[in-house]
Design an enzyme around this catalytic site. Structure first.
Site, PDB file in Angstrom:
ATOM      1  N   VAL A  63      20.198  33.383  49.603  1.00  0.00           N
ATOM      2  CA  VAL A  63      20.305  32.178  48.769  1.00  0.00           C
ATOM      3  C   VAL A  63      20.734  32.357  47.462  1.00  0.00           C
ATOM      4  CG1 VAL A  63      18.131  31.093  50.258  1.00  0.00           C
ATOM      5  CG2 VAL A  63      17.668  32.543  48.063  1.00  0.00           C
ATOM      6  N   ASN A  89      11.607  28.383  50.454  1.00  0.00           N
ATOM      7  CA  ASN A  89      10.609  29.602  50.778  1.00  0.00           C
ATOM      8  C   ASN A  89      11.026  31.069  50.591  1.00  0.00           C
ATOM      9  OD1 ASN A  89       7.970  30.875  52.427  1.00  0.00           O
ATOM     10  ND2 ASN A  89       9.659  31.495  53.473  1.00  0.00           N
ATOM     11  N   TYR A 154       8.577  38.812  38.957  1.00  0.00           N
ATOM     12  CA  TYR A 154       8.066  37.888  40.057  1.00  0.00           C
ATOM     13  C   TYR A 154       7.337  36.508  39.382  1.00  0.00           C
ATOM     14  CZ  TYR A 154       6.022  36.320  44.539  1.00  0.00           C
ATOM     15  OH  TYR A 154       5.597  35.571  45.632  1.00  0.00           O
ATOM     16  N   ALA A 155       6.488  37.056  38.446  1.00  0.00           N
ATOM     17  CA  ALA A 155       5.740  35.860  37.566  1.00  0.00           C
ATOM     18  C   ALA A 155       6.662  35.113  36.994  1.00  0.00           C
ATOM     19  CB  ALA A 155       4.586  36.577  36.651  1.00  0.00           C
ATOM     20  N   LYS A 158       8.214  32.712  39.276  1.00  0.00           N
ATOM     21  CA  LYS A 158       7.542  31.827  39.939  1.00  0.00           C
ATOM     22  C   LYS A 158       6.965  30.774  38.915  1.00  0.00           C
ATOM     23  CE  LYS A 158       7.677  33.123  44.154  1.00  0.00           C
ATOM     24  NZ  LYS A 158       8.621  32.280  45.135  1.00  0.00           N
ATOM     25  N   ILE A 187      -1.432  36.252  50.547  1.00  0.00           N
ATOM     26  CA  ILE A 187      -1.400  36.000  51.984  1.00  0.00           C
ATOM     27  C   ILE A 187      -0.857  37.133  52.753  1.00  0.00           C
ATOM     28  CG2 ILE A 187      -0.351  34.366  53.678  1.00  0.00           C
ATOM     29  CD1 ILE A 187      -1.968  33.134  51.500  1.00  0.00           C
TER      30      ILE A 187
END
Length: 246
Positions: A63, A89, A154-155, A158, A187
């Protein structure tokens, strides 16, 4: 059949949350185009979906590569003639302390987790605008809401996804397109396999429900948001974390 004959693109659809989302969508009548950079797992996931009697295609795609994303969109349109749902996703982690983070770690996470979401949505949004309807669902994270040690990249990605979600909800809402995000807690997926058991145990203890999430917990949230049950939900960030961030 909450998604009967709806056409959905799911990026990162060959494993973990993406694969479970594809399976649940298929069980609810959707036609699917799953995208993943791993061709082997992608073909396996495709076979499993077709075994359920689902009309489905697999496209190998990174992507962060705009040409790959354009090919993904073209494939969906050539096969099905429309796109009703986009689930952004796909994502990666490249964790590290701020002072030790290699610039390449930053660039990789931002290019896939943030720019990839932008590219996929930009190329699909125009199609949905012509249709006069559509649903865009973005993978955020509780880390994007509250931060996390060792996850600067990552933070940041997001948090950016959350900002884009709210902006697109305002821009695209008048065109009949709903845009929402899901913010998972911890998860059990391939990503958590890399985490020390001690850390996972601590997260489980901190979660009021006293368990870690499963991919189906997130897939069910996506199914709700993609369906007409959520027809008046727009610009929301749904935390699915067992109460971890309370």
């Amino acid at each position: 059949m909450r998604l009967l004959n709806k056409v959905a693109i799911i990026t990162g659809g060959a494993s973990g949350i993406g694969k479970e989302t594809a399976r649940l969508f298929a069980q609810n009548g959707a036609k699917l185009v799953i995208a993943d950079y791993n061709e082997e797992t992608g073909q396996t996931a495709l076979e499993e979906l077709r075994a359920l009697g689902t009309e489905a295609e697999f496209v190998k795609a990174d992507v962060s590569n705009r040409d790959d994303v354009q090919n993904l969109v073209n494939t969906a349109m050539e096969k099905f003639g429309r796109i009703d749902v986009l689930v952004n996703n796909a994502g990666i982690t490249r964790d590290g302390w701020l002072v030790k983070m290699d610039p390449a770690q930053w660039d990789q996470v931002i290019s896939i987790n943030l720019t990839g979401v932008f590219t996929c949505t930009q190329l699909v949004a125009g199609i949905m605008m012509q249709q006069g309807e559509g649903v865009i669902l973005n993978a955020a994270s509780v880390v994007g809401l509250y931060g996390n040690v060792g996850q600067t990249n990552y933070a940041a990605a997001k948090a950016g996804v959350i900002g884009m979600t709210k902006s697109w909800a305002k821009e695209l809402g008048p065109k009949g397109i709903r845009v929402n995000a899901v913010a998972p807690g911890f998860i059990v997926t391939g990503m958590t396999d890399k985490m020390p058991e001690k850390v996972l145990g601590l997260m489980e203890e901190k979660t009021p429900l006293r368990r870690l999430g499963q991919p189906e917990d997130i897939a069910k949230a996506y199914l709700f948001l993609a369906s007409e049950d959520a027809s008046f939900v727009n610009g929301a960030v749904l935390s699915v974390d067992g109460g971890l961030t309370l």
